[in-house]
Design a protein around this motif. Structure first.
Motif, short mmCIF file in Angstrom:
data_model
loop_
_atom_site.label_atom_id
_atom_site.label_comp_id
_atom_site.label_asym_id
_atom_site.label_seq_id
_atom_site.Cartn_x
_atom_site.Cartn_y
_atom_site.Cartn_z
N LEU A 51 -34.13 8.37 86.57
CA LEU A 51 -33.74 7.48 85.71
C LEU A 51 -33.81 8.18 84.27
O LEU A 51 -33.19 7.89 83.31
N LEU A 52 -35.03 8.66 84.24
CA LEU A 52 -35.40 9.31 82.72
C LEU A 52 -34.40 10.35 82.86
O LEU A 52 -33.94 10.69 81.31
N ILE A 53 -34.30 11.26 83.65
CA ILE A 53 -33.33 12.29 83.55
C ILE A 53 -31.92 11.74 83.11
O ILE A 53 -31.11 12.29 82.06
N ALA A 54 -31.44 10.57 83.77
CA ALA A 54 -30.11 10.13 83.39
C ALA A 54 -30.03 9.51 81.85
O ALA A 54 -29.18 9.90 81.19
N GLY A 55 -31.11 9.20 81.43
CA GLY A 55 -31.32 8.45 80.06
C GLY A 55 -31.55 9.45 79.00
O GLY A 55 -30.55 9.45 77.95
N LEU A 56 -31.98 10.70 79.29
CA LEU A 56 -32.00 11.81 78.25
C LEU A 56 -30.39 12.52 78.36
O LEU A 56 -30.07 12.87 77.06
N ALA A 57 -29.90 12.39 79.45
CA ALA A 57 -28.58 13.11 79.44
C ALA A 57 -27.47 12.32 78.61
O ALA A 57 -26.65 12.76 77.88
N LEU A 58 -27.68 10.95 78.47
CA LEU A 58 -26.64 10.15 77.82
C LEU A 58 -27.36 9.90 76.25
O LEU A 58 -26.48 9.25 75.53
N GLN A 59 -28.41 10.51 75.80
CA GLN A 59 -28.73 10.40 74.46
C GLN A 59 -27.78 11.25 73.63
O GLN A 59 -26.92 11.95 74.02
N ARG A 60 -27.43 10.60 72.46
CA ARG A 60 -26.44 11.36 71.42
C ARG A 60 -27.37 11.74 70.19
O ARG A 60 -28.24 10.97 69.61
N PRO A 61 -27.56 12.90 69.88
CA PRO A 61 -26.94 14.09 70.48
C PRO A 61 -27.81 14.28 71.92
O PRO A 61 -28.99 13.95 71.72
N PRO A 62 -27.38 14.98 73.01
CA PRO A 62 -28.08 15.14 73.99
C PRO A 62 -29.23 16.34 73.74
O PRO A 62 -28.92 17.09 73.03
N PRO A 63 -30.36 16.19 74.55
CA PRO A 63 -31.54 17.09 73.95
C PRO A 63 -31.18 18.29 74.73
O PRO A 63 -30.27 18.26 75.66
N THR A 64 -31.83 19.31 74.29
CA THR A 64 -31.64 20.64 75.09
C THR A 64 -32.13 20.47 76.59
O THR A 64 -32.93 19.64 76.42
N ILE A 65 -31.87 21.36 77.32
CA ILE A 65 -32.53 21.53 78.80
C ILE A 65 -33.95 21.62 78.65
O ILE A 65 -34.59 21.11 79.24
N ALA A 66 -34.24 22.49 77.67
CA ALA A 66 -35.87 22.54 77.45
C ALA A 66 -36.55 21.62 77.04
O ALA A 66 -37.60 21.12 77.73
N THR A 67 -35.90 20.64 75.91
CA THR A 67 -36.57 19.52 75.64
C THR A 67 -36.54 18.60 76.59
O THR A 67 -37.92 17.90 76.88
#
Length: 112
Positions: A51-67
């Motif tokens: 769920l954390l990963i899904a939430g990060l993916a939906l952020q605008r702007p999306p964080p970098t993979i490293a972040t």
């Protein structure tokens, strides 16, 4: 031809060739077929991390993979989980083409 020569000539370890030969002798060609994984279909990542990963993916702007990886790794470390495969999983679940990646408002995914 001895297995040792085959192993030296090819790219397969001697032990792998021994196992393949034993499987073939025991079951014929069917013994050489790939076996399904015992853990197939089971998720190995806790749902809160998913769920954390899904939430990060939906952020605008999306964080970098490293972040995203650093944030997920910090939570995983707090739970005592190893983060060896987290970067791969974060990347897989946040890229366009994944279910989460396609849920972004700017996604070009076709929703029917």
């Amino acid at each position: 031809m001895p297995l040792a020569r085959v192993a030296a000539f090819g790219e397969r370890p001697y032990r792998t060739l021994q196992r393949w030969l034993a499987d073939y002798r025991r079951d014929g060609l069917a013994g050489l077929a790939r076996r399904p994984r015992r853990d197939a279909g089971r998720r190995r990542m806790p749902q809160d991390l998913q769920l954390l990963i899904a939430g990060l993916a939906l952020q605008r702007p999306p964080p970098t993979i490293a972040t995203a990886h650093r944030r997920v790794a910090a939570v995983a470390a707090g739970q005592g989980l190893a983060s060896a495969q987290l970067r791969h999983r974060v990347r897989r679940h946040t890229q366009p083409g994944s279910c989460v990646g396609d849920a972004r408002p700017d996604s070009k995914a076709i929703v029917s």
